[in-house]
Design an enzyme around this catalytic site. Structure first.
Site, PDB file in Angstrom:
ATOM      1  N   GLU A 196     -20.561   6.115  29.773  1.00 35.53           N
ATOM      2  CA  GLU A 196     -19.577   5.709  28.598  1.00 35.53           C
ATOM      3  C   GLU A 196     -18.265   5.715  29.309  1.00 35.53           C
ATOM      4  O   GLU A 196     -17.361   5.205  28.742  1.00 35.53           O
ATOM      5  CB  GLU A 196     -19.735   6.477  27.621  1.00 35.53           C
ATOM      6  N   TYR A 198     -24.493  18.736  24.969  1.00 36.85           N
ATOM      7  CA  TYR A 198     -24.074  17.367  24.128  1.00 36.85           C
ATOM      8  C   TYR A 198     -23.382  18.135  22.746  1.00 36.85           C
ATOM      9  O   TYR A 198     -23.957  18.476  21.965  1.00 36.85           O
ATOM     10  CB  TYR A 198     -25.070  16.662  23.886  1.00 36.85           C
ATOM     11  N   ASP A 206     -23.397   7.841  26.026  1.00 43.06           N
ATOM     12  CA  ASP A 206     -23.573   9.010  25.222  1.00 43.06           C
ATOM     13  C   ASP A 206     -24.835   8.920  24.241  1.00 43.06           C
ATOM     14  O   ASP A 206     -24.875   7.709  23.666  1.00 43.06           O
ATOM     15  CB  ASP A 206     -22.347   9.437  24.395  1.00 43.06           C
TER      16      ASP A 206
END
Length: 690
Positions: A7, A300, A103
């Site tokens: 990303e 994350y 992501d």
């Protein structure tokens, strides 16, 4: 060769390092059988309205609703170069498979799929799904690549969210802007969020405080308080009775209580606590934690889970030690690393990503070198891990009741038996709660003397304005009671809620007020007015929470995308067809611009802005532009006086007009020659004698 698409460039570089793709090319890296490239956020997005019909560029009520049968897409001009790189790689003959490394969430899936579809790529697709940017996590992720088709429903959900936002945003914004003659931004999630804030603000303004009174009896050892009394005369009577009297203990009750460890952070809980303790906005917190994630210091961030999976139990002792070593505990205090792993492990409560925790990269890392915001957020994440793995907080709570001339008074205190997990916050001076003092030993029937008596006045409190902490909580929990038996979603997602708040502020519907640390979110006059005229179907938080639930159902395969979008389209079409303008709208939305006259086309007010004198009715299109070539060629300015003359009489005298042919000046009268076209025309009249 395999093509990996991340990303962001920074993420692509971390992946390339693990894969051994070290050769730098224009827009990608190459090596060891891999091309590693990247998007830059959304490279491909939904096309604007004029792509479907050139006439849609001009806002007109008769064109609504605008609901495309087939949506079209366009490329951001500043991102065309990188998209060309990706399209070339996707269609390269030596690329045999594509790996989606964007992501691991709904938006990441959408970003990749739109590029993949735009390039008309048909090659096998795999998915990298990881919760940490550490080298070991990346390596393990590539060893367990998933079939990209497993995430088709996640993409459908993301695609529906994007299209629903487009349909509601485009149509509702145009509808209300045209009807009320000014720019009014309306959104599927944005408007219900604003509605909650407006409602809270209205309740605060309407609140009438009620006074109450308490009688306080106090000596050097203890303070007893009466119940709240609404009648001041009765409170004064009680005060008179108790003056210079003694108290008799009627009951002493002590209970041992246990406070369990807090759960680990998900994104929303972390944003809330950072806002409450440090004053950072939700958006700032997301930026800090995203940076920490890319620096491999935490997992994350965009997660809605507060638990870890079974396979993570073995790493917790290490992470506990690393967290303990990284935090600035006093050197003269002995602090142990906790590890009650069973408290944070529950695979059944982890869907896409587990809770936010530090990574092994914290080992030997000096967090003092981090920027202040990142250091503060990482400190809380590490501290929360220790607290969640720590022992129970155990205390004894004592409530004593005493009588004074048949009137009841109470006091309360507590003593700590085991500080447990709260010891970590205490040592770092991050504890939010003030500890109640312990009570002196008292026994039933004991007489207490030497009290001073006083009456204290208080008032009932109005609801508090939303902070980002409490607003995020409200967004997360909206509709919870209506969704007891189903998976609950709230308004927006953990990843999007901070952006919604920032958007409302940027378009002047919301503002932050307060001191440096505690900021309250308050609607502007325009925000209040907008919610006043919006119907329930657009601004209901419950309805929006139900939409989020349906998007989740699409992801789970329980609802079709077509069914969801059909419902959104029908609601939007009904809104356009049935909505009536609220009476007194000129009072609801008073213009702050000076009125220079009436529009010759539609009779609405014409007001001045930076570029010209424009009709307030956007569907009309009448405008006298200040930089009009007719005037600039004559070295004249279209002033407010000229505009007023033209609107009132259709004419205005000009002196000293410059002639491009002769270089001389002349006097004339300019006249409106408006035929209703896109641009207003002018003609000159000259004195007949001359």
């Amino acid at each position: 060769m395999k093509l990996v698409i991340a990303e962001k460039p920074s993420v692509a570089q971390s992946i390339a390092k693990v894969l051994g793709a070290a050769s730098k090319k224009d827009g990608y890296l190459e090596g060891n059988g891999y091309y590693v490239s990247w998007c830059v956020g959304h490279l491909v997005g939904l096309a604007p309205t004029e792509r479907y019909n050139e006439n849609y560029k001009k806002w007109d009520l008769k064109d609504l609703p605008i609901i495309p049968k087939n949506f079209e897409y366009e490329v951001s001009k500043d991102k065309e170069k990188q998209l060309k790189v990706l399209c070339k790689l996707l269609n390269s003959n030596d690329v045999e498979a594509v790996i989606n490394a964007c992501d691991a969430g709904r938006e990441g899936e959408l970003i990749f799929r739109l590029v993949y579809r735009f390039a008309k790529c048909q090659k096998p697709m795999q998915r990298l799904w990881i919760s940490s940017m550490e080298d070991t996590a990346i390596k393990q992720g590539f060893e367990k690549l998933k079939d990209g088709k497993e995430y088709d429903l996640l993409y459908e959900s993301a695609d529906c969210r994007q299209k629903a936002d487009w349909i509601v945003g485009i149509n509702a914004t145009r509808l209300f802007s045209l009807l009320y003659n000014q720019q009014l931004n309306v959104g599927r999630v944005m408007s219900p969020t604003l509605s909650m804030i407006v409602e809270r603000n209205a309740n605060i303004n309407a609140f009438q405080p009620t006074p109450f009174y308490t009688v306080v009896l106090e000596n050097k050892a203890v303070t007893f308080i009466s119940e709240k009394i609404e009648d001041k005369a009765k409170a004064e009577e009680l005060l008179s009775i108790c003056k210079n009297k003694h108290l008799v203990i009627s009951n002493v009750e002590s209970k041992e209580k246990t406070e369990k460890q807090p759960k680990l952070y998900d994104l929303t809980t972390l944003q809330r606590e950072v806002n409450r303790k440090l004053g950072f906005t939700a958006n700032q917190t997301l930026e800090y934690i995203q940076s920490l994630y890319e620096k491999k210091l935490c997992t994350y961030p965009r997660t809605d889970s507060r638990f870890l999976t079974e396979d993570m139990a073995d790493i917790l002792p290490e992470l506990s030690l690393y967290s303990l070593a990284a935090l600035p505990f006093p050197k003269d205090k002995e602090v142990n690393a906790p590890c009650n792993a069973r408290l944070v492990i529950d695979s059944g409560k982890v869907s896409d990503h587990h809770a936010i925790i530090p990574t092994k990269s914290l080992k030997n890392y000096d967090i003092e070198q981090l920027p202040y915001g990142e250091k503060a957020v990482l400190t809380l994440i590490a501290l929360r891990l220790l607290s969640s793995l720590g022992d129970n907080h155990i205390y004894s709570e004592t409530i004593a009741t005493a009588m004074c001339e048949d009137n009841t008074f109470t006091t309360k205190g507590k003593s700590i038996i085991q500080n447990g997990f709260k010891e970590y916050e205490k040592l770092l001076n991050l504890s939010e709660n003030k500890e109640e003092p312990a009570l002196p030993l008292m026994a039933e029937g004991e007489v207490l003397e030497n009290f001073t008596a006083q009456m204290k006045e208080g008032k009932t409190s109005a609801p508090k304005q939303f902070t980002e902490d409490t607003l995020l909580s409200a967004m997360e929990n909206t509709g919870k009671e209506e969704n007891i038996e189903k998976e609950f979603c709230g308004i927006g997602t953990p990843a999007t809620r901070s952006g919604i708040i920032e958007k409302l502020i940027s378009i002047n519907l919301l503002e932050r007020k307060g001191d440096k640390k505690t900021k309250y979110l308050v609607p502007t006059d325009k925000g209040n007015a907008l919610i006043t005229i919006l119907p329930e179907s657009i601004c209901s938080p419950i309805t929006t929470a139900e939409w989020e639930e349906k998007l989740k159902a699409i992801e789970l395969g329980e609802l079709s995308a077509d069914e969801f979008l059909d419902g959104i389209s029908k609601m939007t079409a009904s809104l356009v067809k049935t909505y009536d303008v609220v009476k007194g709208s000129q009072q609801i939305f008073p213009s702050d611009r000076a009125i220079v006259g009436k529009c010759p086309r539609c009779s609405n007010d014409v007001t001045e802005n930076k570029k010209g004198f424009c009709c307030n009715n956007k569907s009309c299109g009448f405008a006298l532009w200040k930089e009009n070539r007719f005037f600039t060629a004559k070295k004249k300015k279209l002033t407010e006086k000229i505009a007023k003359d033209l609107l009132q009489t259709g004419k205005s005298k000009l002196t000293g007009c410059y002639s491009e042919k002769t270089g001389k000046t002349y006097n004339a009268t300019v006249c409106l020659d408006d035929t209703g076209d896109k641009y207003v025309n002018f003609v000159l009249e000259f004195d007949k004698e001359k």
